[in-house]
Design a protein around this motif. Structure first.
Motif, PDB file in Angstrom:
ATOM      1  N   ARG A  72      86.036  17.022  63.674  1.00  0.00           N
ATOM      2  CA  ARG A  72      85.137  18.157  63.586  1.00  0.00           C
ATOM      3  C   ARG A  72      83.764  17.602  63.237  1.00  0.00           C
ATOM      4  O   ARG A  72      83.630  16.731  62.384  1.00  0.00           O
ATOM      5  CB  ARG A  72      85.603  19.129  62.495  1.00  0.00           C
ATOM      6  N   TRP A 123      79.335  23.991  62.089  1.00  0.00           N
ATOM      7  CA  TRP A 123      80.329  23.005  62.518  1.00  0.00           C
ATOM      8  C   TRP A 123      80.914  23.408  63.855  1.00  0.00           C
ATOM      9  O   TRP A 123      80.843  24.568  64.271  1.00  0.00           O
ATOM     10  CB  TRP A 123      81.419  22.768  61.484  1.00  0.00           C
ATOM     11  N   THR A 155      84.481  22.337  66.395  1.00  0.00           N
ATOM     12  CA  THR A 155      85.769  21.650  66.406  1.00  0.00           C
ATOM     13  C   THR A 155      85.762  20.478  67.394  1.00  0.00           C
ATOM     14  O   THR A 155      84.855  20.335  68.215  1.00  0.00           O
ATOM     15  CB  THR A 155      86.891  22.619  66.786  1.00  0.00           C
ATOM     16  N   GLY A 209      85.343  23.176  56.253  1.00  0.00           N
ATOM     17  CA  GLY A 209      84.252  22.633  57.043  1.00  0.00           C
ATOM     18  C   GLY A 209      82.866  22.983  56.560  1.00  0.00           C
ATOM     19  O   GLY A 209      81.883  22.415  57.040  1.00  0.00           O
TER      20      GLY A 209
END
Length: 123
Positions: free
Chosen positions: A33, A50, A52, A104
């Motif tokens: 990520r 963020w 993936t 994240g």
């Protein structure tokens, strides 16, 4: 190990746009990520966005939602942050980060960091 190098920062007027790039090398890029964080003077580092490993999932901080877009080019091992409608509060050093697990939005979830690129927005 993953090496990250940011570029694309600079000086822009309020209301303008910039696109930051992050070039990655090392371990398999799609395993990670990827995220952007920023740190203003005398402020803590804060989460921006963020994405993936496969590039499908994205998440943004409320402060940038609708203005910033994170994307990644798997073939080029690169991540981008398109920033529109910039304002002086966006002034900060922007960092690219790579991580595998964890929340994240927290910096501790990322094992690898770039050196940062300065974004300055003038009013």
């Amino acid at each position: 190990q993953v090496q990250l190098v940011e570029s694309g920062g600079g000086l822009v007027q309020a209301g303008g746009s910039l696109t930051l790039s992050c070039a990655a090398s090392g371990q398999t890029f799609t395993n990670y990520r990827m995220a952007w964080f920023r740190q203003a003077p005398k402020q803590e580092r804060e989460f921006v966005a963020w994405i993936t490993g496969g590039g499908v999932g994205r998440h943004y901080a409320d402060s940038v939602k609708g203005r910033f877009t994170i994307s990644r080019d798997i073939a080029k091992n690169a991540v981008y942050l398109q920033m529109n409608t910039l304002n002086p509060e966006d002034t900060a050093v922007y960092y690219c980060a790579a991580g595998l697990l964890g929340d994240g939005t927290r910096s501790r979830a990322y094992e690898f960091w770039g050196q940062g690129t300065q974004v300055t927005v003038s009013s």
